[in-house]
Write an enzyme that holds these catalytic residues in place. Structure first.
Site, PDB file in Angstrom:
ATOM      1  N   CYS A  13     -26.668 -22.702   0.191  1.00 55.64           N
ATOM      2  CA  CYS A  13     -26.498 -22.934  -1.249  1.00 55.64           C
ATOM      3  C   CYS A  13     -25.845 -21.708  -1.875  1.00 55.64           C
ATOM      4  O   CYS A  13     -26.437 -20.618  -1.892  1.00 55.64           O
ATOM      5  CB  CYS A  13     -27.848 -23.203  -1.904  1.00 55.64           C
ATOM      6  SG  CYS A  13     -27.782 -23.260  -3.708  1.00 55.64           S
ATOM      7  N   CYS A  16     -27.764 -20.322  -4.889  1.00 60.67           N
ATOM      8  CA  CYS A  16     -28.936 -19.548  -4.470  1.00 60.67           C
ATOM      9  C   CYS A  16     -28.510 -18.191  -3.917  1.00 60.67           C
ATOM     10  O   CYS A  16     -29.186 -17.180  -4.123  1.00 60.67           O
ATOM     11  CB  CYS A  16     -29.726 -20.310  -3.402  1.00 60.67           C
ATOM     12  SG  CYS A  16     -30.327 -21.913  -3.970  1.00 60.67           S
ATOM     13  N   ASP A 401       8.018   4.451  -2.531  1.00 59.63           N
ATOM     14  CA  ASP A 401       8.419   5.765  -2.046  1.00 59.63           C
ATOM     15  C   ASP A 401       9.717   5.556  -1.257  1.00 59.63           C
ATOM     16  O   ASP A 401      10.010   4.431  -0.839  1.00 59.63           O
ATOM     17  CB  ASP A 401       7.315   6.326  -1.143  1.00 59.63           C
ATOM     18  CG  ASP A 401       7.701   7.648  -0.523  1.00 59.63           C
ATOM     19  OD1 ASP A 401       8.260   8.492  -1.232  1.00 59.63           O
ATOM     20  OD2 ASP A 401       7.453   7.822   0.687  1.00 59.63           O
ATOM     21  N   ASP A 587       3.807   5.661   2.274  1.00 56.95           N
ATOM     22  CA  ASP A 587       3.244   5.885   3.605  1.00 56.95           C
ATOM     23  C   ASP A 587       2.685   7.274   3.819  1.00 56.95           C
ATOM     24  O   ASP A 587       1.949   7.501   4.769  1.00 56.95           O
ATOM     25  CB  ASP A 587       4.318   5.639   4.676  1.00 56.95           C
ATOM     26  CG  ASP A 587       5.350   6.749   4.714  1.00 56.95           C
ATOM     27  OD1 ASP A 587       5.758   7.192   3.621  1.00 56.95           O
ATOM     28  OD2 ASP A 587       5.728   7.167   5.814  1.00 56.95           O
ATOM     29  N   ASP A 591       1.334  10.473  -0.997  1.00 56.04           N
ATOM     30  CA  ASP A 591       1.350   9.244  -1.797  1.00 56.04           C
ATOM     31  C   ASP A 591      -0.061   8.796  -2.188  1.00 56.04           C
ATOM     32  O   ASP A 591      -0.209   7.868  -2.988  1.00 56.04           O
ATOM     33  CB  ASP A 591       2.031   8.112  -1.028  1.00 56.04           C
ATOM     34  CG  ASP A 591       3.523   8.341  -0.857  1.00 56.04           C
ATOM     35  OD1 ASP A 591       4.127   8.927  -1.773  1.00 56.04           O
ATOM     36  OD2 ASP A 591       4.072   7.938   0.179  1.00 56.04           O
TER      37      ASP A 591
END
Length: 691
Positions: A13, A16, A401, A587, A591
């Protein structure tokens, strides 16, 4: 605080489940509580060593029959077939119910024998199909917990009291049948999601003293030598020390083409070996391997809920009391005003209550997000939560980038300019010979370009940081370097070149060396614009001349050069002020601040730890190819969520209004409850099959 992960078995459920999650979160001593209904995994942090017992007590107070199991000690459950005792009883109940319905149409009314036959058939069909529902409903009523089982039990008993035997039986059968189909659909989705775990083998074949021994993968230490047979999955990350083969990395990166490997190649766990036997020296332990990190990212994604998931949780807690008030008003106000009998209006109120159960929304919305996360992982895009699916879906600005993202990060000689009587090959050969002993990236690019040329013999090599290299050729000085080696007159001829060759004080040639644009970048930018992205921006610390060339080639809307990491952060914040959502793709370690600041930070590949930790999504293939697919999938998830919410609320509202006017019957309310739940679950689960 220690992190715990438990499995809540037999919890079917969703309403629930949300109550259990909320109650645990409100209990002192529990933090970072998150329950994933799709996988039944409950995770939280606590200092209490007896947390399992406390969690079991909380579950028992809300939902009977739930078993709390430590996920780390859980064994694989055997699949119980669809055909079991409950299924057989449901089939018999359907037969009896249909028989009662047919006899109700053909037997004469107001005859004692007709009433007795219909009563016997209806009671038998009702008990066979709904005895568990009634037991659960009685227990919940004793706990003063009003849910669909209590409402159905009351509605069926009321129908029998009103003499509507056949309707009571058919309502119970429809409800049980809907629950049965819903359980099958949810279980099928769970199994599809759990298939992700198959990318991480549990065992490894370790080589010790020339003997192969199969051991648990988690016991293998870094630096061990393991053997991987043909067509086996790699259990750990490492470097190939013996043999050559190909790898199927589609489960990790979404790329279908096999990757050739030989001695010295780095390999990732979860990939499937080709037809060659290989030996690998492990570089990471089991818990830190690529496959483990991918699974961890996907499993933890459920903790980062989207705005609509949070809204639905709040909605369910407000919605149910409101519906109960509406039903009470329908049951008592009209008869008190003399507009009919109490029995008639109470029946209408019961129809409203059964129809109003919010399970369809509470189940399907989280399932939609998690199915989308699972589907994205299959194509090599790891999205860390529902909120980031929402950001990807609505993002109209994508910021990139340059180096290692839009470009490969590898320098290449693009152009050679000659002066005087020297040809291009002569200039290149002299430059490569002069750079022979240098390890500078620019020197490496020049030597690679000249690898098929015969280089002249030089002497007296020297290198000066910031200037370049020099040597003696035929008794005269040869220089190769940046613009600093040129005199004022020569600088006028320099143009946009980056490396110059000077022989005996005369400028004889220049080379343009630059980072190469990724093969897929131009197509990806074009696809983003077709998807409606209004703003494509490049941020980099590179020089303006290099940046402008890349930007023009890719068709970017804007580009900014000579930026420090703090400058990139300021630019992203500025772009956010006039965008619905901003995604940043990068990457490098530098960054990480920008990845965190954007609405959805996307890391390239499984390389930099800092970038991956700071990111909200990871392109595990290390290229941009799957970025447009991730956007399309995210938008499909959001459409599914909105469609399910609108569909469920529309059907429920329609049945409630019809019930208030006495048009809707009990079987219609059951369809509005379990029928709508099944439809919404199936519609959400189809996301896992996305290609």
């Amino acid at each position: 605080m220690k992190k715990y992960t438990y499995t809540l078995e037999n919890l079917n459920c969703a309403h629930c489940a949300s109550k259990i999650e909320s109650k645990i979160a409100d209990t002192q001593g529990f933090e970072n509580v998150s329950f994933n209904f799709a996988t039944k995994i409950l995770s939280f942090s606590s200092e209490n060593p007896d947390s399992l017992l406390q969690i079991q007590q909380i579950c028992d107070s809300i939902e009977d029959g739930v078993t709390v199991v430590d996920s780390s000690k859980k064994t694989k459950e055997k699949q119980s077939g669809i055909i079991n005792a409950d299924t057989v009883m449901l089939i018999v109940a359907i037969v009896l119910g249909v028989a009662a319905f047919v006899l109700h149409l053909v037997l004469p009314e107001n005859q004692t024998y007709s009433t007795v036959i219909l009563l016997i058939l209806s009671v038998a069909a009702t008990l066979l199909s709904g005895y568990k529902i009634f037991i659960k409903g009685i227990k919940n009523a004793v706990k003063l917990k009003i849910d669909e089982t209590v409402l159905l039990a009351v509605a069926v008993i009321a129908a029998f009291c009103l003499g509507e035997f056949v309707e009571a039986a058919m309502v119970t059968i429809l409800f049980s049948l809907g629950e049965f189909i819903e359980d099958i659909a949810v279980d099928a989705s769970r199994r599809d999601i759990e298939k992700l775990a198959q990318i991480r083998p549990d065992t490894a074949t370790i080589v010790k003293d020339g003997i192969d021994t199969v051991v648990p993968a988690e016991s293998v230490k870094t630096g061990s030598i393991i053997t991987v047979k043909p067509y086996e999955r790699l259990p750990l990350d490492g470097v190939v020390t013996k043999g050559k083969s190909t790898l199927d990395t589609s489960a990790l990166t979404g790329e279908s083409l096999p990757v050739d490997i030989t001695v010295g190649s780095e390999v990732m766990s979860g990939a499937i070996n080709g037809n060659g036997l290989i030996e690998i020296r492990t570089t990471k332990e089991y818990g830190n391997s690529t496959a483990s990190r991918i699974l961890q990212l996907v499993e933890e994604a459920s903790a980062r809920k989207g705005q609509k998931e949070k809204l639905i949780t709040r909605f369910a807690s407000i919605y149910t009391p409101i519906v109960i008030i509406i039903a009470a008003a329908i049951a008592f106000i009209p008869p008190l005003l003399g507009l009919g009998e109490f029995t008639e209006w109470i029946y209408r109120a019961l129809v409203c209550l059964v129809a109003s159960c919010p399970c369809a929304i509470v189940i399907s919305v989280p399932l939609s997000y998690y199915s989308g996360i699972g589907a994205a992982s299959k194509i090599g895009v790891l999205i860390k939560g529902g909120k980031y699916i929402e950001a990807l879906a609505k993002a109209d600005s994508f910021v990139f980038d340059k180096t290692g993202t839009l470009t490969s990060g590898r320098l290449e000689v693009e152009n050679i300019i000659t002066f005087g009587t020297y040809g291009e090959s002569e200039v290149l050969a002299l430059a490569a010979a002069c750079e022979k002993h240098s390890v500078h990236p620019v020197a490496t690019a020049i030597k690679k370009k000249a690898e098929n040329l015969k280089l002249p013999q030089l002497s007296d090599y020297s290198e000066s940081a910031g200037h370049g290299t020099s040597a003696v050729y035929n008794g005269k000085k040869l220089e190769c370097g940046g613009i600093k080696i040129l005199n004022d007159e020569q600088k006028k001829l320099a143009g946009n070149a980056s490396v110059f060759v000077v022989y005996d004080g005369e400028l004889i040639g220049a080379l343009s060396v630059s980072d190469t644009v990724r093969a897929e970048s131009q197509e990806v930018i074009s696809k983003l614009k077709k998807l409606g992205v209004k703003n494509t921006v490049m941020l980099t610390g590179d020089s303006k001349s290099n940046v402008d060339k890349v930007s023009e080639k890719l068709g970017l809307d804007k580009c900014y050069s000579n930026l420090l990491p703090s400058d990139k952060l300021d630019k992203v914040e500025e772009i956010k002020t006039h965008s619905k959502a901003v995604c940043f793709v990068g990457d490098g370690i530098n960054d990480a601040p920008v990845l965190s600041a954007s609405d959805c930070g996307i890391a390239m590949g499984l390389g930099s730890e800092a970038a991956i930790e700071a990111s909200d999504a990871v392109l595990s293939s290390g290229n941009l190819v799957k970025l447009p697919d991730a956007i399309k999938l995210s938008r499909r998830v959001m459409r599914t969520v909105k469609t399910n919410i609108i569909f469920a609320l529309t059907i429920k509202a329609a049945v409630i209004i019809l019930a208030a006017f006495g048009i809707a019957s009990m079987w219609m309310s059951v369809i509005a409850d379990t029928g709508v739940s099944v439809a919404c679950v199936l519609y959400a689960a189809r996301l896992l099959k996305s290609k």
